[in-house]
Design an enzyme around this catalytic site. Structure first.
Site, PDB file in Angstrom:
ATOM      1  N   GLY A 123     -11.920   3.554   0.674  1.00 50.23           N
ATOM      2  CA  GLY A 123     -11.727   2.684  -0.489  1.00 50.23           C
ATOM      3  C   GLY A 123     -11.148   1.347  -0.060  1.00 50.23           C
ATOM      4  CG  PHE A 124     -10.394   0.696   3.261  1.00 53.42           C
ATOM      5  CD1 PHE A 124      -9.427   1.457   3.893  1.00 53.42           C
ATOM      6  CD2 PHE A 124     -11.726   0.929   3.563  1.00 53.42           C
ATOM      7  CE1 PHE A 124      -9.781   2.432   4.825  1.00 53.42           C
ATOM      8  CE2 PHE A 124     -12.086   1.904   4.489  1.00 53.42           C
ATOM      9  CZ  PHE A 124     -11.116   2.660   5.121  1.00 53.42           C
ATOM     10  N   GLY A 131      -9.747   9.793   2.161  1.00 54.85           N
ATOM     11  CA  GLY A 131      -9.705  10.003   3.599  1.00 54.85           C
ATOM     12  C   GLY A 131      -8.313   9.811   4.158  1.00 54.85           C
ATOM     13  NE  ARG A 158       8.835  16.552   3.449  1.00 54.38           N
ATOM     14  CZ  ARG A 158       8.731  17.547   2.577  1.00 54.38           C
ATOM     15  NH1 ARG A 158       9.524  17.582   1.540  1.00 54.38           N
ATOM     16  NH2 ARG A 158       7.825  18.473   2.735  1.00 54.38           N
ATOM     17  N   PRO A 214       2.045  15.484   9.100  1.00 50.30           N
ATOM     18  CG  PRO A 214       3.581  16.641  10.421  1.00 50.30           C
ATOM     19  CD  PRO A 214       2.820  16.737   9.124  1.00 50.30           C
ATOM     20  CD  GLN A 261      -3.382   6.560   5.690  1.00 48.90           C
ATOM     21  OE1 GLN A 261      -4.252   5.810   6.125  1.00 48.90           O
ATOM     22  NE2 GLN A 261      -2.973   6.500   4.450  1.00 48.90           N
ATOM     23  N   GLY A 264       5.585   5.218   0.904  1.00 49.70           N
ATOM     24  CA  GLY A 264       4.168   4.997   1.204  1.00 49.70           C
ATOM     25  C   GLY A 264       3.926   4.766   2.684  1.00 49.70           C
ATOM     26  N   GLY A 302       0.062   4.208   3.775  1.00 50.08           N
ATOM     27  CA  GLY A 302      -1.300   3.729   4.010  1.00 50.08           C
ATOM     28  C   GLY A 302      -1.384   2.269   4.415  1.00 50.08           C
ATOM     29  CD  GLU A 303      -2.082  -0.773   0.600  1.00 47.57           C
ATOM     30  OE1 GLU A 303      -2.588  -1.891   0.490  1.00 47.57           O
ATOM     31  OE2 GLU A 303      -1.740  -0.076  -0.365  1.00 47.57           O
TER      32      GLU A 303
HETATM   33 MO1  MOS Z   1      -5.035  -0.557  -1.859  1.00 53.57          MO
HETATM   34  S1  MOS Z   1      -5.541  -2.401  -1.155  1.00 53.57           S
HETATM   35  O1  MOS Z   1      -3.695  -0.930  -2.708  1.00 53.57           O
HETATM   36  O2  MOS Z   1      -6.313   0.184  -2.571  1.00 53.57           O
END
Ligand code: MOS
Length: 730
Positions: free
Chosen positions: A237-238, A466, A617, A621, A627, A691, A693-694
């Site tokens: 998605g991103f 993913g 946390r 893993p 990620q 979070g 992912g970013e």
């Molecule tokens: Mo993300 S760029 O917050 O889907």
């Protein structure tokens, strides 16, 4: 399998065997195929569309060039209470707002017929002048705080940044440029849409099933309860799949007209022009310091591209104001209207480029004051949030720096630029940068069910793109009840089971897990078992006298009230953070990068990276490590490869394909060593997760550019750095 095993990923087998079904893999019988014909000008009006040749293609069912507003209403803009990534809906009027916008929708018996017919559609236009760059003639610049008067979009100011900067003995003033970029996920924007009686069924890979369900219902004037939106695992998605796409309404109309299910897969080139992208932005950063490298003031001014039709907000200073304990800060965010589809979120949308700007300036302060770049960053860490004065719920960026420096072997670096060389004559540079990413949370609902055989199923608010949310959910349930993760059945992103909210902003796991945690507590209560420890599920269900035990629980972000839950039930945004009533939450990372620049060709390679993240946390893993590595690769792409090329004469995007838009590939990627602080953050939620992912990519590009400076003595301020930029300074 031991539930605690850290290297297990619940979707791995299905992925590697090809068994995993994505959105448009769900092909019902009697499927028809759709394709778009698109505008070949960048702005104006379409005078007429000639569909004669298209209609003659054998197998063509219908060619739609115009849909009445009565039949397809407004979807609104996701950032102002609506559902669409943009408010503009093609095919309902004669306006051409950007190159590549749909002007006709063809439905045919086969994909070949639909594609051929779409290519035969021609149109006459009345063209108008346009701007597609920040400085293009006719681009209109607005001060965001005035154009969007909301607390979220206000300019941040603390202390007196201008005076403190003017008085600072060391002053750095840098202008940096971030190009437009596209997400290019493997899975294209695509849907299968069908009507089952009055019920609209949509299969589509999306990060936001709720917005699609409610948005398309609003457009079609139907009850959202009659829209079934199923978003199976998403093939990436991103940020690009984060709200209602403008192809869905027309597709639903077409499916109704032909009385068949219809499948549409946008081509890669169409995705570049019809879905959101990372807008161009320009940043002036001024940082003032004393002669010891103590940071005294920062001023961050931004121009960010938006579209004519919508104001996609610029939220860069939220993070640039918090990277360090700088008590004099001023931000100014401007939006520049250009003739493009509305830009949107792309992984680490603001933080990546804001951090590139800040960390370029801070790196210059280190060289100007003769300080080690790691030591200078440690010395300027914040002990509380400089903007609100509130404590951070947790902040372990210093630990990320210390641990990363050790793993990388930073102590062996010689500080002077151009002082390190490899045996083959390559210039070697070592660079560092930190990153921060806001810790947001949304309301979520979890449904847990245990049947007589002891099988546990979980439905929860959240989408699997993913990133590993399913593994994180399965591990939490399995670890709590003492069963194996593979024995947990998962049902994510299904609007029929639980309300669905946007999974983005790195809040997915931190949103879903607390709701699942609450449901686990309720399940144990209803089963009459202790609050912790393994549970004999079969025995407990049998003892309950019920065929199965199902519980439902929800969770709100800190400080959120029931109105937030109402908003997600309506498919609109409702996130809290990073500033909560009593604390401020960010995730952090430190990235250490080695670059080697070949003496003759100027080729920049990144042989090794060490990244350490503080995401609270670590919920899973193996997927967390994945990620973090993926984010580093994304950052290397941003630093050295990715740019959507724009020609102001034509508009649109020139390199709208995988061949033309180079992302980092295997040959670009070498050693990436990742580690986690893994300290739970108990204030943000009872599970302690923030979070990931970013934050994984925030600061990577800055660290690459800082390493290139160390290698060459030249500071690059435009991303990506190309070979031709480096050749003259070797
Ligand atoms: Mo993300 S760029 O917050 O889907």
């Amino acid at each position: 399998m031991n539930p605690a095993r850290a290297d297990h990923r619940v979707d791995a087998r299905a992925k590697v065997t090809g068994a995993l079904r994505y959105g448009v893999d769900r092909a019902p019988d009697d499927l028809a195929y759709a394709a778009f014909a698109v505008a070949t000008i960048n702005r104006g009006r379409v005078l007429d569309v000639d569909t004669t040749a298209a209609q003659r293609v054998p197998g063509v069912q219908v060619v739609i060039t115009r849909i009445d507003r009565d039949e397809l209403g407004s979807q609104g803009f996701v950032m102002s209470g609506g559902y669409g990534f943009q408010s503009f809906q093609p095919l309902v009027g004669d306006q051409i707002a950007y190159r590549g916008q749909p002007i006709a929708l063809v439905v045919a018996d086969t994909l070949v017929a639909a594609t051929e017919a779409a290519e035969l559609v021609t149109a006459r236009y009345a063209e108008e002048p346009f701007a597609v760059t920040l400085d293009g003639p006719g681009a209109e610049t607005l001060v965001q705080a005035q154009a969007i008067p909301l607390p979220m979009t206000e300019d941040l100011a603390v202390g007196d940044a201008d005076r403190a900067f003017a008085a600072a003995p060391v002053q750095v003033d840098v202008e940096i440029h971030g190009p437009p970029q596209h997400q290019v996920p493997m899975e294209l924007i695509s849907s299968v849409v069908r009507w089952r009686g009055d019920t609209l069924v949509i299969h589509e890979g999306s990060q936001n099933s709720g917005a699609i369900q409610h948005g398309v219902a609003q457009q079609l004037g139907i009850d959202p309860a009659t829209v079934e939106m199923i978003s199976p695992p998403v093939g990436g998605g991103f940020g690009q799949k984060n709200s209602l796409q403008p192809h869905i309404g027309p597709l639903a109309v077409a499916a109704r007209r032909v009385g068949r299910p219809v499948k549409l897969v946008l081509t890669r080139t169409q995705v570049f022009h019809q879905a959101s992208f990372r807008p161009a932005s320009r940043h002036r950063v001024r940082v003032g310091a004393d002669s010891s490298g103590r940071l005294l003031a920062a001023i961050h001014e931004i121009d960010q591209q938006t579209s004519r039709q919508d104001l996609f907000p610029a939220l860069y200073t939220e993070v640039s104001s918090r990277l360090y304990g700088i008590t004099n800060f001023r931000g100014l965010q401007r939006l520049v209207r250009t003739d493009v589809q509305t830009p949107g979120y792309m992984r680490a949308p603001f933080e990546h480029i804001a951090t590139f700007a800040m960390e370029s300036a801070v790196d210059q302060v280190a060289y100007a004051t003769g300080q080690d770049p790691v030591a200078l960053r440690l010395a300027n860490d914040a002990d509380r949030d400089p903007v609100t004065g509130l404590p951070f719920s947790s902040r372990h960026v210093a630990e990320c720096l210390r641990r990363g420096a050790k793993r990388f072997g930073w102590a062996d670096r010689t500080p002077q630029p151009r002082s390190m060389r490899a045996a083959d004559g390559s210039l070697v540079g070592w660079g560092v940068a930190i990153g921060a990413y806001p810790g947001s949370t949304c309301p979520a609902v979890a449904v847990l069910c245990v049947d007589g055989s002891g099988t546990v199923s979980v439905a929860v608010t959240g989408h699997e793109m993913g990133q590993g949310i399913s593994t994180a959910v399965a591990r939490l349930v399995a670890g709590d009840l003492g069963v194996e993760p593979d024995a947990v059945r998962l049902d994510l992103a299904d609007s029929r089971r639980t309300p669905q909210v946007l999974t983005a902003g790195s809040w997915g796991t931190a949103t879903a897990l607390p709701a699942v945690h609450a449901a686990l507590r309720e399940l144990r209560r209803q089963l009459g078992v202790p609050d912790t420890g393994p549970v004999d599920l079969r025995g407990a269900v049998a003892a309950s006298g019920r065929p199965e035990v199902e519980v439902r629980a929800s969770n709100l972000g800190a400080g959120q009230d029931a109105s937030a839950m109402d908003r997600i039930r309506n498919g609109t945004l409702a996130f809290a953070g990073p500033a909560y009533p009593d604390f401020v939450t960010f995730s952090y990372a430190a990235h250490f990068v080695e670059v080697r620049i070949a003496p003759l060709t100027g080729q920049i390679r990144v042989p090794r990276v060490v990244s350490v993240a503080d995401c609270g946390r670590v919920a899973s893993p193996v997927t967390a490590a994945s990620q973090l590595r993926g984010g580093v690769i994304w950052g290397i792409g941003a630093a050295l490869r990715e740019q959507s090329e724009v020609d102001p004469r034509y508009g649109g995007f020139l390199n709208a394909s995988y061949e033309g838009y180079p992302i980092a590939v295997n040959a670009d990627i070498h050693q990436i060593d990742v580690d986690f602080v893994d300290e739970p953050d108990p204030r943000i939620n009872p599970v302690g997760v923030k979070g990931l992912g970013e934050i994984s990519m925030v600061g990577v590009a800055a660290a690459v550019v800082n390493a290139v400076y160390h290698a060459t003595g030249t500071r690059f301020t435009r991303l990506p750095i190309h070979i031709e930029d480096v050749l003259p300074v070797l």
